[in-house]
Write a protein that holds these residues in place. Structure first.
Motif, PDB file in Angstrom:
ATOM      1  N   ILE A 221     -47.572 -16.224  22.285  1.00 35.25           N
ATOM      2  CA  ILE A 221     -48.087 -14.887  22.601  1.00 35.25           C
ATOM      3  C   ILE A 221     -47.565 -14.449  23.964  1.00 35.25           C
ATOM      4  O   ILE A 221     -47.185 -13.297  24.156  1.00 35.25           O
ATOM      5  CB  ILE A 221     -49.629 -14.882  22.574  1.00 35.25           C
ATOM      6  CG1 ILE A 221     -50.133 -15.099  21.141  1.00 35.25           C
ATOM      7  CG2 ILE A 221     -50.194 -13.594  23.158  1.00 35.25           C
ATOM      8  CD1 ILE A 221     -51.643 -15.244  21.048  1.00 35.25           C
ATOM      9  N   ASP A 222     -47.561 -15.410  24.913  1.00 36.04           N
ATOM     10  CA  ASP A 222     -47.211 -15.034  26.283  1.00 36.04           C
ATOM     11  C   ASP A 222     -46.587 -16.190  27.050  1.00 36.04           C
ATOM     12  O   ASP A 222     -46.685 -16.248  28.266  1.00 36.04           O
ATOM     13  CB  ASP A 222     -48.447 -14.525  27.030  1.00 36.04           C
ATOM     14  CG  ASP A 222     -49.659 -15.429  26.839  1.00 36.04           C
ATOM     15  OD1 ASP A 222     -49.475 -16.660  26.764  1.00 36.04           O
ATOM     16  OD2 ASP A 222     -50.783 -14.913  26.743  1.00 36.04           O
ATOM     17  N   HIS A 223     -45.955 -17.138  26.341  1.00 37.14           N
ATOM     18  CA  HIS A 223     -45.443 -18.315  27.041  1.00 37.14           C
ATOM     19  C   HIS A 223     -44.371 -17.966  28.068  1.00 37.14           C
ATOM     20  O   HIS A 223     -44.307 -18.588  29.138  1.00 37.14           O
ATOM     21  CB  HIS A 223     -44.919 -19.358  26.052  1.00 37.14           C
ATOM     22  CG  HIS A 223     -43.761 -18.919  25.226  1.00 37.14           C
ATOM     23  ND1 HIS A 223     -43.841 -17.887  24.307  1.00 37.14           N
ATOM     24  CD2 HIS A 223     -42.462 -19.369  25.181  1.00 37.14           C
ATOM     25  CE1 HIS A 223     -42.668 -17.736  23.730  1.00 37.14           C
ATOM     26  NE2 HIS A 223     -41.825 -18.607  24.241  1.00 37.14           N
ATOM     27  N   GLU A 224     -43.539 -16.975  27.780  1.00 33.11           N
ATOM     28  CA  GLU A 224     -42.493 -16.613  28.734  1.00 33.11           C
ATOM     29  C   GLU A 224     -43.092 -15.990  29.986  1.00 33.11           C
ATOM     30  O   GLU A 224     -42.631 -16.258  31.109  1.00 33.11           O
ATOM     31  CB  GLU A 224     -41.486 -15.680  28.069  1.00 33.11           C
ATOM     32  CG  GLU A 224     -40.669 -16.359  26.963  1.00 33.11           C
ATOM     33  CD  GLU A 224     -39.675 -15.421  26.308  1.00 33.11           C
ATOM     34  OE1 GLU A 224     -39.778 -14.191  26.558  1.00 33.11           O
ATOM     35  OE2 GLU A 224     -38.811 -15.907  25.557  1.00 33.11           O
ATOM     36  N   VAL A 225     -44.120 -15.183  29.811  1.00 36.80           N
ATOM     37  CA  VAL A 225     -44.790 -14.578  30.963  1.00 36.80           C
ATOM     38  C   VAL A 225     -45.489 -15.656  31.790  1.00 36.80           C
ATOM     39  O   VAL A 225     -45.403 -15.665  33.028  1.00 36.80           O
ATOM     40  CB  VAL A 225     -45.797 -13.502  30.505  1.00 36.80           C
ATOM     41  CG1 VAL A 225     -46.587 -12.959  31.693  1.00 36.80           C
ATOM     42  CG2 VAL A 225     -45.083 -12.370  29.788  1.00 36.80           C
ATOM     43  N   GLN A 226     -46.184 -16.592  31.111  1.00 38.95           N
ATOM     44  CA  GLN A 226     -46.857 -17.664  31.847  1.00 38.95           C
ATOM     45  C   GLN A 226     -45.848 -18.551  32.577  1.00 38.95           C
ATOM     46  O   GLN A 226     -46.092 -18.974  33.719  1.00 38.95           O
ATOM     47  CB  GLN A 226     -47.714 -18.515  30.905  1.00 38.95           C
ATOM     48  CG  GLN A 226     -48.979 -17.823  30.407  1.00 38.95           C
ATOM     49  CD  GLN A 226     -49.995 -18.832  29.880  1.00 38.95           C
ATOM     50  OE1 GLN A 226     -50.463 -19.695  30.625  1.00 38.95           O
ATOM     51  NE2 GLN A 226     -50.334 -18.708  28.601  1.00 38.95           N
ATOM     52  N   ASN A 227     -44.726 -18.856  31.936  1.00 38.98           N
ATOM     53  CA  ASN A 227     -43.705 -19.673  32.595  1.00 38.98           C
ATOM     54  C   ASN A 227     -43.161 -18.974  33.839  1.00 38.98           C
ATOM     55  O   ASN A 227     -42.950 -19.604  34.884  1.00 38.98           O
ATOM     56  CB  ASN A 227     -42.562 -19.978  31.630  1.00 38.98           C
ATOM     57  CG  ASN A 227     -42.960 -20.931  30.519  1.00 38.98           C
ATOM     58  OD1 ASN A 227     -43.968 -21.627  30.617  1.00 38.98           O
ATOM     59  ND2 ASN A 227     -42.175 -20.969  29.452  1.00 38.98           N
TER      60      ASN A 227
END
Length: 721
Positions: A221-227
């Motif tokens: 859902i948002d792994h790139e944003v969290q990374n």
């Protein structure tokens, strides 16, 4: 978006870090910041000098965002309490059986409230509470509202992150994630509405704490944003400085590969286990459930964690739900650390304290020597020890890098043990020196609770993601299977069973059928149904949760499964019959007797079933004052966890209340002795003795003849009366 950070009197604060969930900026000399709008929140990193109860605000382009901070002074050593998987729910409606038909209420609001309100007694030096997800059970609005009310009673700050249950929104649809992981679908909306941001950071003295949302990261859902946020957040602290990760699941490479350097420690839950490992200098702490027994049969527990500015130390304790039984010493730390008692009985020949605690692992005996594996759950440490079977004298003790929660096996001159990390060791049986090690295929993600088996100098060990055959003399891997399940999930307790050339093992929750392999090649022998060919009830019943037993007379394999004992044809692997019982999680292997099959119902007692069709011949309810629950999802302490041992036509049952009971094959208890050692593992014959490892770390040896003589005397007295 723009905003201002000041003190209560309006003094601007420079150098305070603020984030939109992706980018991190510092306030300027006037306390001001500017950010793009990315996520629904703007968060502020509380420092070791400045804090605020309002550390996040809804993102807004229309008005200035204002944070007001107040000075505070947390101290070293800094202690916090780690809780996880509280699974708070509300009282069930009549007829509601819960998730997957499990009787599962999770915790109630008043249990969480009471725990926090009494934190001063449980952890008087705690400066905060960290809760790593699955706060509530179904992700419902009413649950979140009750949870917020419950944690409001905490005398210290409570830092929370979401788990997969917090994103359920009342649904339980399952699928396989981007990392080949079985989990539920999720929507973070209700969590954000009632709790707030799902990732953020704050400082404690000498360390930075990073809290993230594993489930939405796993769901892509948002792994790139969290990374991106993780990289930006850590870029604001000194490179290489200590940081602590809070994550619902045990973190894997999918997150840690994006960190510019590794955390000093990571705290997680999700698996409902107690597991502490060190991976390349990072301490990975997976903690048990707080208010009910875990899936690995760990009692409800919490951890007191101390950061001294350079290292982490811990103390793990059970959450008491009953007063300490009068017959037992203080076993609050049993299953986590050695706390051996001193009780005595005429049948007790010797008692030896090991270096760690016991759990469900039995000892193994070879040529009059007792070998035991144990665990220390306050750090990454386990022990393997050899004791003289006649006297209990310790012959050698060898430390390994994490807990040994399974029984060792002996193959020639080698003692083989598995660590919870998945490492497998071959030790010299005379000296205890480690001869060889087969490293875990994934020390971050292997949860090794399934013990080894041995035949013809070959060790068979592993789970559905990495089952191996290992040469016991050299440690060479002869074959391995990494394709037995489409995904890896949850802890497995089944050691392989060897019948001739057949290697038999079962797993749960997948694959949801027993496995039969050629033990020489690893090739499949049994043909198993596709998942779509099974009803849900049948698939659930075939979730194998314990080690099988073989009945040579019937050429049948008896397997402990979810709420059932199943009888499987040895040649084909087809199910002949299933015998249901009320204890959903009962991993003890059935005991084959001339009278029938004895089944241990964890948390209830024993039953004898008919070999022909599984019909119940008798049931024996066992009662007693156990110190804590161990049956998965249970809150009620009960003596029965271990299976009985068949000795001269009698069943000898070790119990968690410290007793050992002698029971006839007609289901009548004849006698018992009290040893002051809680027992959750079977007793093992050693010459004229029966030897067992207690959850308090004591190895006890009983005179079998004296034990049975006591039963005979009671029987004679009963006849005479």
């Amino acid at each position: 978006m723009h905003g201002l950070v000041t003190t209560a009197d309006g003094t601007p604060l420079a150098g305070i870090f603020v984030s939109n969930g992706r980018d991190v900026v510092g306030t300027d000399a006037e306390g001001r910041f500017t950010l793009e709008r990315v996520t629904p929140f703007v968060t502020l990193t509380r420092t070791a000098e400045w804090t605020s109860p309002t550390w996040w605000l809804p993102a807004s382009d229309d008005e200035e965002l204002r944070f007001t901070l107040e000075a505070h002074a947390p101290t070293l050593p800094y202690e916090f309490v780690h809780l996880t998987d509280t699974h708070m729910s509300l009282p069930r409606e009549a007829g509601d059986e819960g998730t997957f038909g499990l009787y599962r209420d999770g915790s109630m609001p008043w249990e969480i409230q009471d725990f926090l309100a009494n934190l001063g007694e449980r952890a008087p030096h705690a400066q905060a509470v960290f809760i790593t997800g699955d706060l509530v059970d179904h992700g419902l609005e009413a649950e979140f509202e009750a949870y917020n009310a419950a944690i409001a009673h905490s005398p210290v700050p409570v830092h929370v992150i979401p788990g997969n249950h917090d994103h359920m929104n009342g649904t339980h649809g399952m699928f396989v994630s981007r990392n080949n992981y079985l989990t539920n679908q999720g929507d973070p909306a209700l969590y954000e509405k009632h709790v707030g941001p799902r990732w953020y950071s704050f400082d404690i003295p000498g360390a930075h704490v990073v809290a993230m949302d594993w489930h939405s990261h796993e769901l892509a859902i948002d792994h790139e944003v969290q990374n991106a946020w993780l990289a930006a957040d850590l870029a604001r602290v000194e490179a290489g400085s200590p940081w602590i990760l809070l994550f619902h699941d045990q973190p894997s490479a999918s997150l840690l590969d994006h960190a510019p350097w590794q955390p000093v420690a990571a705290f997680s839950g999700h698996w409902h286990t107690s597991r502490v490992v060190d991976v390349d200098g990072s301490l990975h702490v997976n903690s048990p459930t707080t208010f009910f027994a875990s899936l690995d049969y760990t009692p409800p527990a919490f951890r007191r964690v101390t950061w001294d500015g350079s290292a982490i130390s811990m103390t793990t304790e059970t959450v008491r739900v009953v007063d300490e039984p009068a017959a037992l010493h203080d076993v609050t730390r049993a299953t986590f650390a050695a706390v051996a008692g001193e009780g005595d009985d005429d049948a007790l020949v010797w008692r030896t304290a090991t270096r760690g605690a016991g759990h469900r692992q039995s000892v193994v005996v070879a040529d009059g020597v007792v070998f035991a594996g144990s665990q220390v759950e306050d750090t990454a440490l386990g022990w393997v020890e050899a004791l003289d079977g006649a006297t209990g004298a310790t012959l050698w003790s060898t430390a390994v890098r994490s807990a040994v929660k399974t029984s060792p096996v002996v193959a020639g001159e080698v003692v083989v043990v598995t660590e919870v990390s998945g490492d497998v060791h071959g030790l010299d049986r005379v000296t205890g020196e480690i001869r060889w090690t087969v490293a875990s295929s994934d020390p971050l993600r292997r949860f090794a609770w399934n013990g080894p088996a041995v035949a013809d100098g070959v060790i068979y060990v592993g789970d559905q993601s990495d089952l191996r055959a290992i040469d016991a003399s050299t440690g060479d891997v002869l074959w391995r299977r990494q394709d037995l399940s489409p995904h890896h999930n949850l802890v497995n307790h089944a050691a392989p069973l060897i019948v001739g050339d057949l290697l038999i093992v079962g797993f749960w929750p997948s694959p949801n059928y027993p496995i039969g392999l050629n033990r020489h090649t690893g090739e499949s022998v049994w043909v198993n149904p596709a998942m779509g060919q099974q009803t849900f009830d049948m698939a659930k019943m075939l979730m194998i949760i314990g080690t099988a037993a073989y009945d040579d007379a019937a050429d049948a394999v008896l397997m402990p499964s979810f709420a059932s004992t199943i009888c499987v044809d040895r040649a084909t692997g087809q199910v002949r019959w299933a015998s249901r019982h009320a204890s959903t999680f009962s991993p003890a292997a059935p005991v084959i007797t001339d009278a029938g099959y004895v089944v241990t119902e964890t948390g209830l007692g024993l039953r004898l079933i008919d070999p022909l069709d599984g019909a119940v011949r008798w049931e024996l309810a066992v009662d007693g004052e156990a110190p804590f629950p161990m049956a998965s999802y249970s809150k009620d302490p009960h003596p029965v966890v271990a299976p009985p041992t068949l000795v001269d036509g009698m069943l000898v049952l070790p119990c968690l209340d410290g007793t050992v009971r002698v029971i006839t094959l007609a289901g009548e208890e004849m006698s018992r002795v009290q040893l002051d050692t809680p027992l959750a593992a079977a007793l093992v014959p050693c010459g004229d003795l029966l030897v067992g490892l207690g959850t308090d770390g004591a190895v006890v040896a009983l005179n079998a003849a004296a034990l049975l003589a006591g039963a005979s005397a009671m029987a004679d007295a009963a006849v005479a009366s």
